[in-house]
Design a protein around this motif. Structure first.
Motif, PDB file in Angstrom:
ATOM      1  N   CYS A 332       0.824  -1.208   0.000  1.00  0.00           N
ATOM      2  CA  CYS A 332       0.000   0.000   0.000  1.00  0.00           C
ATOM      3  C   CYS A 332       0.858   1.257   0.000  1.00  0.00           C
ATOM      4  CB  CYS A 332      -0.938  -0.023   1.208  1.00  0.00           C
ATOM      5  SG  CYS A 332      -1.990   1.437   1.364  1.00  0.00           S
ATOM      6  N   GLY A 333       1.896   1.283   0.857  1.00  0.00           N
ATOM      7  CA  GLY A 333       2.782   2.447   0.905  1.00  0.00           C
ATOM      8  C   GLY A 333       3.551   2.639  -0.388  1.00  0.00           C
ATOM      9  N   TRP A 334       3.969   1.543  -1.005  1.00  0.00           N
ATOM     10  CA  TRP A 334       4.721   1.643  -2.264  1.00  0.00           C
ATOM     11  C   TRP A 334       3.832   2.203  -3.383  1.00  0.00           C
ATOM     12  CZ3 TRP A 334       4.706  -2.545  -6.296  1.00  0.00           C
ATOM     13  CH2 TRP A 334       5.556  -2.230  -7.364  1.00  0.00           C
ATOM     14  N   ILE A 335       2.586   1.765  -3.443  1.00  0.00           N
ATOM     15  CA  ILE A 335       1.696   2.194  -4.522  1.00  0.00           C
ATOM     16  C   ILE A 335       1.251   3.642  -4.351  1.00  0.00           C
ATOM     17  CG2 ILE A 335      -0.558   1.777  -5.578  1.00  0.00           C
ATOM     18  CD1 ILE A 335      -0.182  -1.190  -4.890  1.00  0.00           C
ATOM     19  N   VAL A 336       0.899   4.009  -3.133  1.00  0.00           N
ATOM     20  CA  VAL A 336       0.309   5.335  -2.917  1.00  0.00           C
ATOM     21  C   VAL A 336       1.374   6.398  -2.683  1.00  0.00           C
ATOM     22  CG1 VAL A 336      -1.280   6.674  -1.496  1.00  0.00           C
ATOM     23  CG2 VAL A 336      -1.763   4.262  -1.977  1.00  0.00           C
ATOM     24  N   LEU A 337       2.325   6.123  -1.791  1.00  0.00           N
ATOM     25  CA  LEU A 337       3.287   7.147  -1.373  1.00  0.00           C
ATOM     26  C   LEU A 337       4.579   7.128  -2.167  1.00  0.00           C
ATOM     27  CD1 LEU A 337       2.872   6.834   2.505  1.00  0.00           C
ATOM     28  CD2 LEU A 337       1.665   8.334   0.926  1.00  0.00           C
ATOM     29  N   GLY A 338       4.743   6.175  -3.088  1.00  0.00           N
ATOM     30  CA  GLY A 338       5.975   6.089  -3.857  1.00  0.00           C
ATOM     31  C   GLY A 338       6.346   7.365  -4.589  1.00  0.00           C
ATOM     32  N   PRO A 339       5.426   8.041  -5.294  1.00  0.00           N
ATOM     33  CA  PRO A 339       5.793   9.273  -6.015  1.00  0.00           C
ATOM     34  C   PRO A 339       6.021  10.477  -5.112  1.00  0.00           C
ATOM     35  CG  PRO A 339       3.863   8.203  -6.987  1.00  0.00           C
ATOM     36  CD  PRO A 339       4.080   7.570  -5.661  1.00  0.00           C
ATOM     37  N   TYR A 340       5.688  10.373  -3.830  1.00  0.00           N
ATOM     38  CA  TYR A 340       5.746  11.545  -2.953  1.00  0.00           C
ATOM     39  C   TYR A 340       6.779  11.421  -1.826  1.00  0.00           C
ATOM     40  CZ  TYR A 340       1.250  12.493  -5.176  1.00  0.00           C
ATOM     41  OH  TYR A 340       0.254  12.720  -6.098  1.00  0.00           O
ATOM     42  N   HIS A 341       7.407  10.273  -1.696  1.00  0.00           N
ATOM     43  CA  HIS A 341       8.343  10.080  -0.583  1.00  0.00           C
ATOM     44  C   HIS A 341       9.468   9.171  -1.062  1.00  0.00           C
ATOM     45  CE1 HIS A 341       9.919   9.517   3.428  1.00  0.00           C
ATOM     46  NE2 HIS A 341       8.951  10.234   3.956  1.00  0.00           N
ATOM     47  N   GLU A 342      10.713   9.582  -0.792  1.00  0.00           N
ATOM     48  CA  GLU A 342      11.868   8.807  -1.277  1.00  0.00           C
ATOM     49  C   GLU A 342      12.018   7.477  -0.559  1.00  0.00           C
ATOM     50  OE1 GLU A 342      15.165  11.107   1.572  1.00  0.00           O
ATOM     51  OE2 GLU A 342      15.344  11.118  -0.614  1.00  0.00           O
ATOM     52  N   LYS A 343      11.450   7.349   0.648  1.00  0.00           N
ATOM     53  CA  LYS A 343      11.545   6.080   1.365  1.00  0.00           C
ATOM     54  C   LYS A 343      10.512   5.056   0.911  1.00  0.00           C
ATOM     55  CE  LYS A 343      13.477   7.999   5.634  1.00  0.00           C
ATOM     56  NZ  LYS A 343      13.306   8.114   7.105  1.00  0.00           N
ATOM     57  N   PHE A 344       9.647   5.444   0.008  1.00  0.00           N
ATOM     58  CA  PHE A 344       8.610   4.538  -0.489  1.00  0.00           C
ATOM     59  C   PHE A 344       8.732   4.334  -2.001  1.00  0.00           C
ATOM     60  CE2 PHE A 344       7.033   6.188   3.467  1.00  0.00           C
ATOM     61  CZ  PHE A 344       6.347   5.127   4.037  1.00  0.00           C
ATOM     62  N   GLU A 345       9.927   4.528  -2.548  1.00  0.00           N
ATOM     63  CA  GLU A 345      10.106   4.432  -3.989  1.00  0.00           C
ATOM     64  C   GLU A 345      10.096   2.993  -4.488  1.00  0.00           C
ATOM     65  OE1 GLU A 345      13.612   6.532  -4.967  1.00  0.00           O
ATOM     66  OE2 GLU A 345      12.706   8.520  -4.775  1.00  0.00           O
ATOM     67  N   ASP A 346      10.614   2.035  -3.703  1.00  0.00           N
ATOM     68  CA  ASP A 346      10.596   0.634  -4.107  1.00  0.00           C
ATOM     69  C   ASP A 346      10.242  -0.220  -2.898  1.00  0.00           C
ATOM     70  OD1 ASP A 346      13.285  -0.256  -2.805  1.00  0.00           O
ATOM     71  OD2 ASP A 346      13.816   1.503  -3.998  1.00  0.00           O
ATOM     72  N   LEU A 347       9.924  -1.489  -3.165  1.00  0.00           N
ATOM     73  CA  LEU A 347       9.438  -2.377  -2.114  1.00  0.00           C
ATOM     74  C   LEU A 347      10.473  -2.599  -1.022  1.00  0.00           C
ATOM     75  CD1 LEU A 347       7.444  -5.078  -4.107  1.00  0.00           C
ATOM     76  CD2 LEU A 347       6.545  -3.411  -2.490  1.00  0.00           C
TER      77      LEU A 347
END
Length: 462
Positions: A332-347
């Protein structure tokens, strides 16, 4: 279009011998074309007009390379290459720029240990990654190391007195022979050989014990089924297999393989430092863990072992359930927050970030670094982080500790009132008392000096 000239890059590469702290030099191999190699990968020719929202580009990629040899850096030929159109970069179709060069190095630290120095070859690569085309170019540096034979050497002094000039054909063999004859190397090889022999003997004995225990388990299961018409439970079956022996077998196998690799590395035949270090490091960990078995003979020291044994099945089942929730939050964090946070860019980064949040690390930075471009995503991120932290820290982590605490309390009660007696323990107790009475009736004076051969299988269980 941007004209990128790189005199600074060439200048740093030219002065590498003077600015480097190590003993480094350029790779001089005319066959392989050594020197400073610059390659750029980009989309084929196209046009882009952001003002008109117009884009015409060919997605097929092309790669162009230029080679600057070390002996040509100060010549006019190198200047012509630097001023060529190769360095006219169009960033809208640029994918990446890769700079690669080879270096040679000599490690002198082994001289004080009465060994010849090691010669190394370094393949260095600097990558400017523009695949995302987000306005930020990521820079990566990678270096592969390969050990080589020093072809021509001359060492003199009080520590070592060696003066030789060897030809290229005989240098490898003579150097390996000379290294093998070095005293320090001999001692290390003898010690490694002793370790291998000791571990091999331990491996054989422990494997033999496991095989005999499995045979005894099969005989006991058949006997119990014939006499009592009941099947032996899994807990009693596992009593025959000593888990410490399994740990010793794994540790011995890793030590033997790691020691062989270490001897080969010492003889300059291999460079598998990573594999060797992983094997020897893991085997050392298992050896120190195995020391705990000797503390198990004392009732006050074996609480940790008994608690881990009692809580392990419940903990594994609990982790399987908690892991499903953890994976759900990760995706969920990877899909939603990936474009907005560098810690959620990949799994992988998301999993590491959530694990650090469970342990109470880096919480404020995780909250603060979320971009507020979208109010909906910002509100979702607050709900996401607050729910994850509350669920895992206050509920799941507390239940995890409660499971271990419950097992610890159970073990403490068993130590005070006695452990539950299983069918196997009842059988051993009965057979032990019968065997002791027979032995005492036949030989009352030397009963402690002799035991029946038929009791060997029973002793294996301990």
């Amino acid at each position: 279009m941007t004209n990128v000239c790189c005199p600074e890059l060439v200048c740093q590469y030219r002065q590498l011998k003077n600015i480097s702290l190590g003993t480094l030099g350029y790779e001089q191999d005319e066959n392989e074309g050594s020197g400073l190699k610059i390659c750029k990968q980009q989309y084929k020719k196209g046009t882009m007009l952001p003002s008109n929202d117009t884009l015409n580009i060919d997605v097929a990629t092309e790669t162009e390379c230029i080679l600057l040899k070390s002996q040509e850096l100060a010549s006019k030929k190198a200047e012509l290459k630097l001023n060529s159109s190769f360095f006219n970069l169009e960033f809208y179709r640029l994918i990446q720029v890769e700079i690669s060069f080879k270096l040679k190095g000599i490690a002198l630290q082994t001289i004080h240990a009465r060994e010849l120095p090691d010669c190394y070859a370094f393949q260095n690569t600097i990558t400017f990654n523009n695949r995302a085309h987000s306005g930020k170019i990521k820079i990566y540096f990678d270096s592969d190391t390969d050990i080589q034979e020093c072809k021509d050497w001359h060492i003199s002094g009080s520590i070592v007195t060696l003066e030789h000039r060897w030809t290229d054909e005989l240098s490898g063999k003579m150097r390996s022979l000379h290294q093998f004859l070095q005293k320090n190397t001999q001692y290390v090889l003898v010690f490694d050989g002793f370790v291998i022999i000791s571990c091999l003997a331990s491996l054989i004995l422990c494997t033999r014990s496991i095989i005999l225990a499995l045979r005894l388990q099969k005989r006991f299961v058949n006997f119990f089924l014939e006499k009592y018409k009941r099947h032996v439970c899994n807990a009693d079956r596992l009593e025959f297999i000593n888990g410490w022996y399994v740990l010793v077998i794994i540790s011995d196998m890793m030590t033997i393989i790691g020691s062989i690799l270490k001897m080969e590395i010492k003889a300059k035949n291999l460079t598998s430092y990573d594999v060797c270090s992983i094997l020897l490091g893991t085997s050392t960990l298992f050896v120190w863990v195995g020391v705990i078995r000797y503390l198990g003979y004392f009732q006050t020291y074996n609480v940790l072992i008994l608690t881990m044994q009692a809580s392990l099945p419940k903990v594994l089942r609990f982790c399987c359930c908690a892991g499903m929730i953890y994976l759900g939050y990760t995706f969920c964090g990877w899909i939603v927050l990936g474009p907005y946070h560098e810690k959620f860019e990949d799994l992988n980064t998301v999993a590491e970030c959530l694990f650090s949040l469970v342990n109470g690390d880096d919480m404020f930075a995780t909250f603060a670094q979320i971009q507020q471009k979208s109010t909906l995503v910002w509100l979702f991120s607050r709900l996401y982080l607050y729910s994850f932290i509350s669920l895992f820290i206050y509920m799941i982590l507390s239940l995890f500790i409660a499971l271990i605490t419950d097992s610890y309390d159970t073990i403490k009660k068993y130590q005070q009132s006695g452990f539950p007696v299983t069918d196997l323990h009842e059988f051993l107790k009965e057979c032990g008392s019968i065997g002791y009475r027979k032995e005492q009736a036949s030989m009352p004076f030397i009963c402690c000096c002799r035991r029946q051969q038929s009791d060997d299988n029973l002793i294996l269980i301990n």
